[in-house]
Motif scaffolding. Sequence first.
Motif, PDB file in Angstrom:
ATOM      1  N   TYR A   1      -3.523  11.401  -1.850  1.00  0.00           N
ATOM      2  CA  TYR A   1      -3.572  11.895  -1.363  1.00  0.00           C
ATOM      3  C   TYR A   1      -2.800  10.953  -0.187  1.00  0.00           C
ATOM      4  O   TYR A   1      -2.686   9.811  -0.249  1.00  0.00           O
ATOM      5  CB  TYR A   1      -4.699  12.430  -0.165  1.00  0.00           C
TER       6      TYR A   1
ATOM      7  N   MET B   1       0.725  -0.957  -0.698  1.00  0.00           N
ATOM      8  CA  MET B   1       0.438   0.034  -0.284  1.00  0.00           C
ATOM      9  C   MET B   1       0.938   1.550  -0.030  1.00  0.00           C
ATOM     10  O   MET B   1       1.778   1.383   0.901  1.00  0.00           O
ATOM     11  CB  MET B   1      -0.946   0.420   1.134  1.00  0.00           C
TER      12      MET B   1
ATOM     13  N   SER C   1      -2.446   2.720  -4.851  1.00  0.00           N
ATOM     14  CA  SER C   1      -2.613   3.468  -4.404  1.00  0.00           C
ATOM     15  C   SER C   1      -4.293   3.692  -3.889  1.00  0.00           C
ATOM     16  O   SER C   1      -4.804   2.994  -5.415  1.00  0.00           O
ATOM     17  CB  SER C   1      -2.086   4.709  -5.059  1.00  0.00           C
TER      18      SER C   1
HETATM   19  N1  ADE Z   1      -0.319   5.031   2.036  1.00  0.00           N
HETATM   20  C1  ADE Z   1      -0.067   6.559   2.589  1.00  0.00           C
HETATM   21  N2  ADE Z   1      -0.616   7.048   1.283  1.00  0.00           N
HETATM   22  C2  ADE Z   1      -2.050   5.993   0.914  1.00  0.00           C
HETATM   23  C3  ADE Z   1      -2.342   5.716  -0.232  1.00  0.00           C
HETATM   24  N3  ADE Z   1      -3.289   7.405  -0.474  1.00  0.00           N
HETATM   25  N4  ADE Z   1      -2.862   4.888  -0.433  1.00  0.00           N
HETATM   26  C4  ADE Z   1      -2.202   3.769  -0.148  1.00  0.00           C
HETATM   27  N5  ADE Z   1      -1.677   3.654   0.562  1.00  0.00           N
HETATM   28  C5  ADE Z   1      -0.739   4.555   1.685  1.00  0.00           C
END
Ligand code: ADE
Length: 229
Positions: A134, A85, A130
């Motif tokens: 953000y 992630m 993601s």
């Molecule tokens: N870790 C911090 N922000 C994230 C995001 N937007 N997507 C996945 N992992 C993350």
Amino acid sequence: MEFHVITLFPEMFAALDAGLIGRARSEGLIAITAHNLREYGLGAYRQVDDAPYGGGSGMVMRPEPIAAAIDAVEGESPGLVKILMTPQGEPFSQRIAREFATAARGLMLIAGRYEGFDERVRALVDREISIGDYVLTGGELPAMVVIEAVARLLPGVLGNPASLEEESFADGELLEYPHYTRPEEFRGMRVPEVLLSGDHGKIREWRRNEARRRTGRRRPDLSGATRKG
Ligand code: ADE
């Protein structure tokens, strides 16, 4: 389907005990296991992060604890798709959720904290995902988003699977049409007459047009959008 999460905050995943996902969990349709990364930390202090080479602020997650955790989970449950992630990953979508729900035996989600992962962690995973442009303080909520979106597509998890076919992004191209329930009038706003007509052909047509119009206005980037309206 099995979901395994590698995290420094396993207690956060109790949030998935609520609602339909909680029920699917207690009925054994899905299993969610949060593995504490701290247990794989280095030395007496179970260290999982360190200062960045080259200087700069913040801490970076070391690769060895993550590699050890991945190996342990894989040994216990082989064949999981390994997902990091990270805000730098591929944007998560209904298409990817569907792909995981149909093709994956299970998912191993790696949630980071601090400023980021040592670059070499990327070599240990199959995918990087993601949940949006953000930055959160950690990958736990993103991992929960993925689990929730995938789990609800699995057979038996939703009470009414027909709703899966109608909803936004079901065919990847249209937002959902507007929904109404009782009362017929609320604060001067009336339910559209066609929905009270009982004419199912007309209702279907109205819904299709509304979905196209709404998509055109709100999400012209989606392929089912009509430009006008
Ligand atoms: N870790 C911090 N922000 C994230 C995001 N937007 N997507 C996945 N992992 C993350």
